[in-house]
Motif scaffolding. Structure first.
Motif: not given
Length: 421
Positions: A25-30, A78-80, A110-119
Motif C-alpha cells: 500500500e505504501n509503494l510510491l505510485p510512480e 531504496v529507490l522509494q 530505472y535511471l533512464e526512466y526517472f532521469g538523472e535529476n531524480r536518481i
C-alpha cells in the motif's frame, strides 16, 4: 565416450508456480507505474515481505533461490527513499567487480526512466577512472562497490573528497552474496563493518543493512555477526521454478589389454569430451572448473577436439571461451557480451561466475568435480534455468573421497540442507 553410458544417478526436481502479492500500500505510485510499464503487475510474496520489513525500519536478510528477484527486493525500498529525498545515499557492496558491473546494468533502466535529476548511480571500484569517481562521490545516490574499496578508499578518507557528505546521508548499506563472507575473510569484513558503523555514528547517520544470500542454514546469525546489528529474515520463496534435472557422471574406467583396472579417466578429459557434444546439440552451457589451470586445460582440449573434427561438425572452436580471474576487465566484459548476444555457445569458468552474474539464458551446467560445499553446488547449478525453461545439470565426479561418497550416497547432496556459514 557417450555421456549416457556414464550416468550413475538421475534426479528431477519438478517445476512449481509463483506465489504473488499485490503491490504494498505504501509503494510510491510512480514506482508502481514503472513496474507495470515493464510488465510487472504483481510482486513475488518475498519481495512484498521484504519491502514491508525494510520500510518498517528493520535490518533484513533475504535467502531465496537463485534468479528469484532478490535484486528487486532490496532495490524497491531504496529507490522509494531516494525518490522521496534526493539527498539519500546508499552503498551496494558486491564481492566482485564483475557482479557490481552486472548489477549496474540491472539498475540502468530505472535511471533512464526517472532521469538523472531524480536518481544517479555509479560503479566505484579499482577500474573506475578518476573523473568518474569524482562524479560518483558528488552526485550518486547509489554507489556500487566492493569490500576492498570500502576498506581502502571510503573509510580512510571519510572526512575528505565528499565522503563526509555520503556518510552523513547514508540510509542503506546493501550486502549482496552474504554467504561468500565466511571464515577468515568474513572475520576481516566484520571488522570493516564495525569501523563503518563507527564512522556513520560520527556523522550522526544510522543506516539500515539489507543483505541477500544464497541458501545457507544460518543467514540471520551470519548477518548479525558480520554487521553487528539485529536482523529479520525473509525465507519464503515466491518465485516460479522450471523443471530441473540433475545427473551424476562417473568417469569411465581405464583397463589394459589384460582387462586389469588402471584407474579412471580424469574429469578434465571427460569434460573435454562432453562439451563438444553439448555444443553440437546447440545447448547453451556453463562449465565450472575448480582452478584457473583446469579452466585453460579444458578449454584447450575442447577446442582441439573441435578443430580435429572440423569437417564433421557444425560448431567451431571460437564458440567456446574461458572466464576466470586474470583476464583484463575489457576481456571479461567482451566475453560476457558475446555470451548474452549468443555469439558463444558456452563458457568454461572458475567460480567467478558462481555469483549472480546474468550472462544470458543458460540451459546446461557442467560441474567438473564437486565444488566443496552444497551451497556452492546449488549456486553453480542455479546459473541454468533462469529463463524459466527446463534445464539439465551435470556433476562429473572426481577421484576424491567426497565426490565418490556422493556417487554412493547422492541423498547426502540432494536431501540435506545447505551448510552453516
Amino acid at each position: 565416450m557417450d555421456i549416457k553410458d556414464c550416468i550413475i544417478y538421475e534426479k528431477t526436481i519438478p517445476a512449481h508456480p509463483a506465489v504473488y502479492d499485490d503491490f504494498p500500500e505504501n509503494l510510491l505510485p510512480e514506482l508502481a507505474e514503472y513496474l507495470k510499464s515493464h510488465g510487472i503487475g504483481k510482486l513475488y510474496c518475498h519481495q512484498t515481505e521484504m519491502f514491508e520489513k525494510v520500510t518498517s525500519g528493520k535490518n533484513v536478510v533475504i535467502t531465496t533461490s537463485t534468479a528469484s528477484g532478490k535484486t528487486l527486493s532490496f532495490l524497491l525500498p531504496v529507490l522509494q527513499d531516494i525518490l522521496k529525498n534526493p539527498l539519500t545515499r546508499a552503498i551496494f557492496i558486491y564481492p566482485t567487480k564483475a557482479l557490481a558491473a552486472d548489477q549496474y546494468r540491472a539498475i540502468a533502466p530505472y535511471l533512464e526512466y526517472f532521469g538523472e535529476n531524480r536518481i544517479v548511480a555509479g560503479v566505484y571500484d579499482g577500474d573506475t577512472p578518476v573523473a568518474e569517481r569524482t562524479r560518483i562521490r558528488q552526485s550518486a545516490n547509489i554507489i556500487l562497490t566492493n569490500p576492498e574499496m570500502v576498506n581502502g578508499a571510503f573509510l580512510p578518507n571519510h572526512s575528505k573528497y565528499g565522503f563526509d557528505f555520503i556518510f552523513s546521508n547514508l540510509q542503506y548499506i546493501v550486502i549482496d552474496e552474504l554467504h561468500t563472507y565466511r571464515g577468515a575473510f568474513g572475520s576481516h569484513l566484520a571488522n570493516v563493518f564495525r569501523r563503518l558503523s563507527r564512522v556513520c555514528r560520527y556523522y550522526h547517520s544510522n543506516p539500515q543493512f539489507l543483505c541477500s544470500s544464497a541458501t545457507i542454514a544460518n543467514p540471520v546469525e551470519l548477518a548479525e555477526k558480520i554487521c553487528g546489528q539485529p536482523f529479520a529474515s525473509v525465507t519464503k520463496d515466491g518465485s516460479a521454478a522450471s523443471e530441473r534435472n540433475y545427473l551424476l557422471i562417473q568417469p569411465p574406467k581405464i583397463s589394459g589389454k589384460d582387462q586389469q583396472y588402471y584407474g579412471q579417466e580424469s574429469i578434465v578429459s571427460v569434460a573435454a569430451q562432453m562439451l563438444p557434444q553439448l555444443m553440437e546439440q546447440r545447448e547453451s552451457f556453463l562449465a565450472f572448473a575448480k582452478s584457473r589451470k583446469n579452466v585453460e586445460v579444458v578449454l584447450k582440449e575442447t577446442r582441439d577436439r573441435l578443430d580435429a573434427a572440423d569437417f564433421l561438425t557444425t560448431v567451431t572452436s571460437d564458440q567456446i571461451s574461458g572466464y576466470r580471474g586474470g583476464y583484463t576487465p575489457i576481456e571479461r566484459k567482451t566475453i560476457e557480451q558475446q555470451m548474452i548476444r549468443g555469439d558463444l555457445l558456452g563458457l568454461v569458468s572458475t567460480n567467478a561466475l558462481e555469483l549472480g552474474i546474468d550472462i544470458g539464458s543458460i540451459g546446461v551446467t557442467v560441474l567438473i568435480g564437486y565444488p566443496g560445499t552444497r551451497s556452492s553446488f546449488w549456486q553453480q547449478t542455479g546459473r541454468a534455468g533462469r529463463s524459466k525453461k527446463s534445464c539439465t545439470n551435470y556433476l562429473i565426479l572426481d577421484h576424491l573421497p567426497m565426490d565418490q561418497y556422493i556417487g554412493l550416497e547422492p541423498g547426502w547432496l540432494f536431501d540435506e540442507s545447505s551448510e552453516h556459514a
